[in-house]
Design a protein around this motif. Structure first.
Motif, PDB file in Angstrom:
ATOM      1  N   CYS A   1     -70.066 -63.130  -6.914  1.00 21.93           N
ATOM      2  CA  CYS A   1     -70.926 -62.854  -8.063  1.00 21.93           C
ATOM      3  C   CYS A   1     -72.146 -63.760  -8.038  1.00 21.93           C
ATOM      4  O   CYS A   1     -72.155 -64.812  -7.404  1.00 21.93           O
ATOM      5  CB  CYS A   1     -70.160 -63.075  -9.366  1.00 21.93           C
ATOM      6  SG  CYS A   1     -68.769 -61.932  -9.570  1.00 21.93           S
TER       7      CYS A   1
ATOM      8  N   GLN B  84     -71.075 -67.857 -14.497  1.00 17.39           N
ATOM      9  CA  GLN B  84     -70.658 -67.268 -15.765  1.00 17.39           C
ATOM     10  C   GLN B  84     -69.993 -65.914 -15.549  1.00 17.39           C
ATOM     11  O   GLN B  84     -69.136 -65.494 -16.327  1.00 17.39           O
ATOM     12  CB  GLN B  84     -71.862 -67.098 -16.705  1.00 17.39           C
ATOM     13  CG  GLN B  84     -72.387 -68.401 -17.298  1.00 17.39           C
ATOM     14  CD  GLN B  84     -73.171 -69.236 -16.301  1.00 17.39           C
ATOM     15  OE1 GLN B  84     -73.576 -68.746 -15.253  1.00 17.39           O
ATOM     16  NE2 GLN B  84     -73.357 -70.510 -16.617  1.00 17.39           N
ATOM     17  N   GLN B  85     -70.374 -65.203 -14.506  1.00 24.13           N
ATOM     18  CA  GLN B  85     -69.806 -63.894 -14.242  1.00 24.13           C
ATOM     19  C   GLN B  85     -68.527 -63.963 -13.418  1.00 24.13           C
ATOM     20  O   GLN B  85     -67.924 -62.939 -13.143  1.00 24.13           O
ATOM     21  CB  GLN B  85     -70.836 -63.034 -13.499  1.00 24.13           C
ATOM     22  CG  GLN B  85     -72.109 -62.770 -14.302  1.00 24.13           C
ATOM     23  CD  GLN B  85     -73.141 -62.026 -13.484  1.00 24.13           C
ATOM     24  OE1 GLN B  85     -73.116 -62.070 -12.252  1.00 24.13           O
ATOM     25  NE2 GLN B  85     -74.063 -61.342 -14.150  1.00 24.13           N
ATOM     26  N   LEU B  86     -68.110 -65.146 -13.009  1.00 19.49           N
ATOM     27  CA  LEU B  86     -66.986 -65.292 -12.107  1.00 19.49           C
ATOM     28  C   LEU B  86     -65.680 -64.988 -12.830  1.00 19.49           C
ATOM     29  O   LEU B  86     -65.253 -65.718 -13.742  1.00 19.49           O
ATOM     30  CB  LEU B  86     -66.959 -66.714 -11.544  1.00 19.49           C
ATOM     31  CG  LEU B  86     -66.116 -66.930 -10.291  1.00 19.49           C
ATOM     32  CD1 LEU B  86     -66.714 -66.153  -9.122  1.00 19.49           C
ATOM     33  CD2 LEU B  86     -66.047 -68.404  -9.947  1.00 19.49           C
ATOM     34  N   ARG B  87     -65.033 -63.910 -12.439  1.00 20.96           N
ATOM     35  CA  ARG B  87     -63.731 -63.545 -12.995  1.00 20.96           C
ATOM     36  C   ARG B  87     -62.625 -64.263 -12.235  1.00 20.96           C
ATOM     37  O   ARG B  87     -62.852 -64.740 -11.123  1.00 20.96           O
ATOM     38  CB  ARG B  87     -63.549 -62.028 -12.908  1.00 20.96           C
ATOM     39  CG  ARG B  87     -64.593 -61.229 -13.699  1.00 20.96           C
ATOM     40  CD  ARG B  87     -64.490 -59.751 -13.381  1.00 20.96           C
ATOM     41  NE  ARG B  87     -64.766 -59.491 -11.964  1.00 20.96           N
ATOM     42  CZ  ARG B  87     -64.759 -58.282 -11.406  1.00 20.96           C
ATOM     43  NH1 ARG B  87     -64.483 -57.219 -12.155  1.00 20.96           N
ATOM     44  NH2 ARG B  87     -65.006 -58.140 -10.119  1.00 20.96           N
ATOM     45  N   PRO B  88     -61.428 -64.337 -12.793  1.00 17.57           N
ATOM     46  CA  PRO B  88     -60.336 -65.050 -12.109  1.00 17.57           C
ATOM     47  C   PRO B  88     -60.066 -64.501 -10.704  1.00 17.57           C
ATOM     48  O   PRO B  88     -59.852 -65.265  -9.765  1.00 17.57           O
ATOM     49  CB  PRO B  88     -59.138 -64.833 -13.038  1.00 17.57           C
ATOM     50  CG  PRO B  88     -59.748 -64.627 -14.389  1.00 17.57           C
ATOM     51  CD  PRO B  88     -61.040 -63.926 -14.158  1.00 17.57           C
ATOM     52  N   GLU B  89     -60.072 -63.169 -10.561  1.00 16.02           N
ATOM     53  CA  GLU B  89     -59.802 -62.589  -9.237  1.00 16.02           C
ATOM     54  C   GLU B  89     -60.929 -62.892  -8.250  1.00 16.02           C
ATOM     55  O   GLU B  89     -60.701 -63.035  -7.038  1.00 16.02           O
ATOM     56  CB  GLU B  89     -59.591 -61.072  -9.343  1.00 16.02           C
ATOM     57  CG  GLU B  89     -60.774 -60.286  -9.874  1.00 16.02           C
ATOM     58  CD  GLU B  89     -60.755 -60.134 -11.384  1.00 16.02           C
ATOM     59  OE1 GLU B  89     -61.392 -59.182 -11.886  1.00 16.02           O
ATOM     60  OE2 GLU B  89     -60.111 -60.963 -12.061  1.00 16.02           O
ATOM     61  N   ASP B  90     -62.169 -63.024  -8.785  1.00 13.14           N
ATOM     62  CA  ASP B  90     -63.288 -63.380  -7.904  1.00 13.14           C
ATOM     63  C   ASP B  90     -63.138 -64.805  -7.384  1.00 13.14           C
ATOM     64  O   ASP B  90     -63.452 -65.095  -6.218  1.00 13.14           O
ATOM     65  CB  ASP B  90     -64.614 -63.244  -8.652  1.00 13.14           C
ATOM     66  CG  ASP B  90     -64.920 -61.803  -9.026  1.00 13.14           C
ATOM     67  OD1 ASP B  90     -64.510 -60.907  -8.265  1.00 13.14           O
ATOM     68  OD2 ASP B  90     -65.555 -61.570 -10.070  1.00 13.14           O
TER      69      ASP B  90
ATOM     70  N   ASN C 200     -56.055 -58.371 -11.036  1.00 11.15           N
ATOM     71  CA  ASN C 200     -56.825 -57.169 -11.358  1.00 11.15           C
ATOM     72  C   ASN C 200     -56.568 -56.154 -10.257  1.00 11.15           C
ATOM     73  O   ASN C 200     -56.997 -56.339  -9.122  1.00 11.15           O
ATOM     74  CB  ASN C 200     -58.324 -57.497 -11.447  1.00 11.15           C
ATOM     75  CG  ASN C 200     -59.157 -56.282 -11.827  1.00 11.15           C
ATOM     76  OD1 ASN C 200     -58.648 -55.167 -11.989  1.00 11.15           O
ATOM     77  ND2 ASN C 200     -60.456 -56.492 -11.974  1.00 11.15           N
TER      78      ASN C 200
ATOM     79  N   CYS D 176     -59.538 -54.877  -7.931  1.00 11.62           N
ATOM     80  CA  CYS D 176     -60.377 -55.852  -7.220  1.00 11.62           C
ATOM     81  C   CYS D 176     -60.734 -55.290  -5.841  1.00 11.62           C
ATOM     82  O   CYS D 176     -59.931 -55.305  -4.915  1.00 11.62           O
ATOM     83  CB  CYS D 176     -59.639 -57.183  -7.085  1.00 11.62           C
ATOM     84  SG  CYS D 176     -60.612 -58.465  -6.257  1.00 11.62           S
TER      85      CYS D 176
END
Length: 489
Positions: free
Chosen positions: A132, A136-142, A168, A171
């Motif tokens: 990403c 701030q846009q970083l999701r747990p799966e990322d 997720n 993903c």
């Protein structure tokens, strides 16, 4: 003084000469081994390098002489050749799948086809493609996938991909990793890429990567027309992504279909003076021109009547391709064994030659007489560029950094092709001769001590004759008191 030297030589025993020659042979042998290992790794002599880098500035009064890089300046310019770090490495447009292709090679041979340097570059690519833009846009799966791409161990990467899917189930990058690393067949990889495509959303990087790999799956599974269609649609949908060299995938698929008119149309667009070249562009252009004349080409007939215009065009195209990458012909002519291509290549280097020949050798074999024409003409290129590191003919001078970079990209069991071929440095030849000579002397002295002792005494006595003559002359000119005072000092 000369008499004292003669007395000293007469007191030496054969054991002394054996020890002297044996020690000299041992020392010169060790120097030879070190020099050879250094030359094999770095392509230069350690003694010569130290002489140029350190001794020459001292002998010239502290003024630095020309550096090794400066010896390769172009046409007398002061600008030096590019260093290894400046050699740009490109992602291989047709790189294989790790799980279904590279891993199978490892299972069969027990050899690793990829280097850590190559895999590290791939990890950086994947993080760039699939990460990403902001934290701030970083999701747990990322976050899990960012770590997964950096893992060296394949099982750790696969385990992290499953963890991301647990967080997720949609993903997409996790399915990409499983398709690349875990799938043991191309069909299984294609299924996982289709799953990733359904979950990719509007992420441009993901879409381009997945669609390209799906087209490559179709090509490998024999659905060549479908692969061509997918690549054309991808190039139409994302026309500004020329730096990814998707057109090279298209050229290879069209050659498999023997759609030579379509190949020529692609070349007309990408074989432009303003665009960067590649071995695929140059050698495909040469193949098409060779195809027009190769079936009837005969070197004997050509030498009698001369080359026709079409034959001249074909030969010039081959010379152009060989100048761009001189390593390719030996692989196409099967003078050098092929290995699996790396995931990254260095243009004009051995890594690019391996990648090109791996996929395109079959296309050259399919054109009758093309390899024969290549065999008869490719070496003529080198007569036009006698000093390729200093001045080129149609391209810039050949970069001097390719050997070092290719050694990082290609596995250790592969013998890296070097151009221009380096001659053995003087000091390696000198130490080899010195080691051999002293070894022979040591053996002869050990076998025939009395005879070699007589020979050594006669040799040194003869060697000291000029010195004794010079001293006698000096004594006749100098006063006796001078020598008395000198001996007291």
């Amino acid at each position: 003084m000369f008499a004292k030297a003669s007395v000293f030589l007469n007191t030496l025993t054969p054991k002394f000469y054996v020890a002297l020659t044996g020690t000299s042979s041992l020392i010169s042998g060790l120097i030879l081994i070190f020099e050879w290992c250094y030359f094999r790794k770095y392509g230069t002599s350690f003694i010569e390098q130290v002489s140029v880098s350190h001794l020459r500035p001292l002998l010239s009064g502290g003024e630095g002489g020309p550096s090794p890089a400066g010896l390769f300046s172009v046409s007398g310019d002061s600008e030096s050749r590019p260093s290894v770090s400046e050699c740009k490495v490109w992602r291989n447009p047709l790189n294989l799948f790790r799980g279904s292709e590279y891993s199978r090679y490892t299972w069969v041979t027990g050899k690793e086809p990829l280097t850590y340097y190559d895999m590290n570059l791939s990890a950086q690519d994947h993080q760039t493609f699939f990460s990403c833009d902001t934290q701030q846009q970083l999701r747990p799966e990322d976050a899990v996938m960012q770590k997964a791409w950096r893992e060296r161990n394949p099982q750790s990467r696969i385990k992290a991909a499953y963890q991301a899917i647990e967080l997720n189930s949609e993903c997409a990058s996790a399915y990409v990793l499983l398709a690349e690393e875990e799938a043991t067949t191309i069909a299984e990889a294609e299924r996982l890429f289709k799953q990733a495509l359904r979950n990719a959303g509007r992420d441009t990087n993901l879409l381009v990567y997945i669609k390209r790999r799906l087209a490559m799956c179709a090509r490998k599974l024999g659905r060549v027309k479908e692969a061509v269609k997918m690549i054309r649609e991808l190039m139409k949908e994302f026309p500004l992504l020329g730096m990814l060299n998707i057109h090279e995938n298209l050229l290879e698929a069209l050659l498999e279909m023997q759609a030579y008119a379509d190949v020529q149309a692609v070349l007309a667009k990408y074989d432009d003076i303003s665009l960067p070249k590649s071995a695929t562009i140059c050698y495909t252009s040469a193949l098409l021109k060779a195809r027009a004349v190769s079936d009837k080409f005969s070197p004997e007939a050509a030498s009698r009547r001369g080359l026709s215009t079409a034959e001249m065009n074909a030969v010039e195209a081959i010379h152009r391709a060989v100048e761009f990458n001189p390593h390719v012909p030996k692989y196409l002519l099967e003078m050098k064994s092929l290995i699996l291509p790396p995931e990254h290549i260095l243009k004009r280097g051995d890594s690019e030659a391996v990648a090109y020949a791996f996929f395109h050798l079959q296309h050259w074999k399919r054109v009758e007489g093309a390899l024969n024409l290549l065999h008869c003409t490719w070496e003529g290129t080198f007569r036009m560029i006698p000093y390729p590191l200093e001045k080129g003919h149609l391209f810039y001078p050949y970069p001097g950094c390719t050997e070092s970079a290719d050694r990082e990209l290609l596995p250790s069991f592969h013998e890296v092709s070097v151009y221009p071929k380096k001659e053995l440095p003087f000091f390696i030849l000198f130490t080899a001769g010195l080691c051999s000579f002293t070894a022979v002397l040591a053996m002869l002295t050990h076998q025939f001590p009395e005879l070699m002792g007589v020979f050594a005494k006669a040799f040194f006595s003869t060697l000291f004759v000029p010195l004794g003559f010079f001293i006698d002359k000096m004594e006749s000119f100098m006063p006796a008191s001078f020598w008395h005072q000198l001996s007291r000092i």
